[in-house]
Design a protein around this motif. Structure first.
Motif, short mmCIF file in Angstrom:
data_model
loop_
_atom_site.label_atom_id
_atom_site.label_comp_id
_atom_site.label_asym_id
_atom_site.label_seq_id
_atom_site.Cartn_x
_atom_site.Cartn_y
_atom_site.Cartn_z
N GLU A 102 -6.49 5.91 -6.42
CA GLU A 102 -7.90 6.23 -6.22
C GLU A 102 -8.54 5.36 -5.15
OE1 GLU A 102 -10.59 6.25 -9.47
OE2 GLU A 102 -9.29 7.43 -10.74
N LEU A 103 -8.09 4.13 -5.06
CA LEU A 103 -8.70 3.19 -4.11
C LEU A 103 -8.16 3.36 -2.70
CD1 LEU A 103 -8.63 0.05 -6.43
CD2 LEU A 103 -10.63 1.42 -5.82
N HIS A 104 -6.96 3.86 -2.60
CA HIS A 104 -6.31 4.05 -1.29
C HIS A 104 -5.59 5.39 -1.33
CE1 HIS A 104 -6.42 -0.29 -2.36
NE2 HIS A 104 -7.04 -0.35 -1.21
N PRO A 105 -6.32 6.48 -1.16
CA PRO A 105 -5.75 7.82 -1.39
C PRO A 105 -4.56 8.18 -0.52
CG PRO A 105 -8.15 7.90 -1.31
CD PRO A 105 -7.76 6.53 -0.85
N THR A 140 -4.53 1.99 -8.18
CA THR A 140 -4.34 2.82 -9.36
C THR A 140 -3.17 3.76 -9.09
OG1 THR A 140 -5.58 4.87 -8.89
CG2 THR A 140 -6.87 2.94 -9.55
N GLY A 185 -7.58 0.81 -13.04
CA GLY A 185 -7.45 -0.22 -12.02
C GLY A 185 -6.40 -1.24 -12.39
N LEU A 186 -5.38 -1.35 -11.58
CA LEU A 186 -4.35 -2.38 -11.79
C LEU A 186 -4.59 -3.49 -10.79
CD1 LEU A 186 -0.74 -0.93 -12.28
CD2 LEU A 186 -2.19 -2.11 -13.92
N TYR A 195 -1.64 9.54 -7.10
CA TYR A 195 -2.15 8.85 -5.91
C TYR A 195 -2.92 7.63 -6.36
CZ TYR A 195 -6.61 10.88 -7.25
OH TYR A 195 -7.73 11.21 -7.95
N ILE A 197 -2.66 13.69 -10.52
CA ILE A 197 -3.58 14.74 -10.08
C ILE A 197 -3.95 15.65 -11.23
CG2 ILE A 197 -3.75 16.80 -8.60
CD1 ILE A 197 -2.22 15.19 -6.46
N ASP A 227 -2.87 7.85 -16.05
CA ASP A 227 -3.73 7.09 -15.15
C ASP A 227 -3.62 5.61 -15.53
OD1 ASP A 227 -5.65 6.06 -13.47
OD2 ASP A 227 -7.28 7.33 -14.18
N ALA A 273 -6.06 -4.43 -5.52
CA ALA A 273 -5.99 -3.57 -6.70
C ALA A 273 -5.59 -2.16 -6.29
CB ALA A 273 -7.34 -3.54 -7.41
N PHE A 326 0.81 -1.21 0.00
CA PHE A 326 0.00 0.00 0.00
C PHE A 326 0.85 1.27 0.00
CE2 PHE A 326 -4.42 -1.48 0.73
CZ PHE A 326 -4.15 -2.84 0.79
#
Lengths: 292, 119
Positions: B98-101, B64, B76-77, B96, B68, B73, B62, B38
């Motif tokens: 998107e799923l874990h800002p 991304t 989703g990876l 950043y 900004i 982009d 997953a 993470f």
């Protein structure tokens, strides 16, 4: 409900628009405004269609099993609410697969997005499930004397969860004239309170929403996101997070990081499932069912 | 030789094969960012313009990598997927997940050493 009817219905219910709202946006006379009697509904969450990892190599099968079990309930729920992360990566094919499975539900479906449903933007999600008219996706409806609210706290991609000023203002207006003895049920994806901020399991401005809700006699807040059942009470507000239909996550603080938890298959099925909720004269009864 | 050293310095903390750092002038360079536990590793990556950056998701979750300024982009990876992009534009690009800002990183793209004095 046949498939064509469901697809029409999905267009109405996307992002939490009640199935009582017709195409023109007017309330149909389901039972809005009726005296508080009883209502039963089912919550499912975090299906992550498209996920293919050891934590669950067939998330479509576990969602499908969930649907079968709900369909087999002797008394069908008034509706089924999916509290987000329908898909894993927001891909159109994943939305299609999810709708194929969810389309078999006998009960009407209410859906709201999780962060996994809006990767790269909201277009794919809204294309799949529609958008509440006149709002950013949040909505409310009344049924059997209960006021239901669907909040969206995954639209700000740099801060999650976050409701935002526009939605908070809408919520304040939505609640302003309601009597304090009106039972309130709130749906959302990310927990509204600071459940475990270290892992992002919180809504940054959730306290503002809770302040608007605090004056009511009985508020039930139902969320997903953390893939496990945790209950918590603050004053008259009771929170319940839900099991996923896809895979479990570690309990807060029991691992270095959140994420898919790999467990043996027989244990996995005990950690996946759905929740039945009954409101009887303002009292809320919650029953968890697993896929074991 | 001076140029090779500069490129090698730019790849500090990256597992770049020696051959990648000793390419001829103006040849494409490469660098790798890992999504690991993470976090973006390295959190700050400095590269020369024209470098191909590969982002690898080492996690089971997953992620991304979303700029900004919307200049790139990954979308989703999924776990263990990769994404590549050649960075041609000079500048500092914060990004950043998107799923874990809380996952944040910066890619700094500087003028290619071979271009200095020729613009």
């Amino acid at each position: 409900m046949n498939r064509s009817r469901f697809l029409e219905h999905v267009g109405w219910t996307g992002t939490g628009i009640a199935f009582t709202i017709g195409a023109a946006g007017s309330m149909s006379p389901m039972s809005a405004g009726a005296k508080p009697q009883s209502i039963g509904f089912v919550q499912i969450s975090d299906s992550h269609i498209g996920f293919h990892q050891p934590a669950n190599d067939d998330v479509a099968a576990t969602l499908s099993e969930t649907v079968d079990r709900i369909n087999a309930m002797p008394v069908q729920p008034t509706f089924v609410v999916h509290t987000g992360d329908v898909t894993h990566l927001s891909k159109p094919a994943q939305f299609d697969d999810a709708k194929q499975i969810l389309g078999r539900l006998r009960a009407p479906l209410v859906v709201m997005p999780g962060e996994h449903d809006v990767i790269g933007g909201t277009e794919a999600y809204f294309a799949a499930f529609g958008k509440a008219k006149g709002t950013g996706g949040w909505s409310s409806f009344d049924s059997d004397g209960v006021h239901f609210i669907s909040l969206v706290n995954v639209f700000n991609f740099e801060k999650m969860g976050l409701l935002g000023t526009e939605q908070l203002d809408w919520l304040e207006r939505d609640l302003r004239d309601r009597k304090r003895d009106t039972p309130i049920v709130v749906f959302g994806h990310v927990p509204l309170y600071a459940l475990y901020p270290q892992w992002g399991w919180t809504t940054e401005d959730g306290a503002k929403a809770l302040a608007y809700l605090a004056r009511f006699d009985a508020v039930t807040v139902l969320n997903g996101h953390i893939h496990q059942v945790i209950s918590h009470t603050e004053g008259t507000i009771t929170f319940h997070t839900a099991n996923a239909t896809a895979y479990p996550q570690p309990a807060p603080g029991t691992a270095d990081k959140p994420g898919p938890l790999v467990v043996p298959k027989d244990r996995l099925l005990k950690m996946l499932g759905y929740r039945s909720v009954k409101l009887i004269s303002g009292e809320t009864k919650v029953d968890e069912s697993t896929l074991a | 030789m001076l140029q090779s050293s500069a490129i090698a310095l730019a790849m500090t903390a990256l597992a770049i094969p020696a051959s990648a750092a000793s390419t001829a002038p103006r040849a494409a360079s490469s660098a790798t960012i890992h999504m690991h536990d993470f976090a973006f590793v390295p959190k700050t990556l400095t590269i020369d313009a024209g470098t191909r950056v590969t982002i690898v998701n080492d996690d089971d979750e997953a992620h991304t990598a979303t700029a900004i300024d919307a200049s790139f982009d990954t979308a989703g990876l999924d776990a263990h997927e990769t994404w590549s992009h050649v960075f041609d534009r000079i500048g500092s690009f914060a990004y950043y997940c998107e799923l874990h800002p809380s996952m944040k990183g910066v890619i700094i793209v500087r003028t290619h050493p071979a271009s200095k004095g020729h613009s």
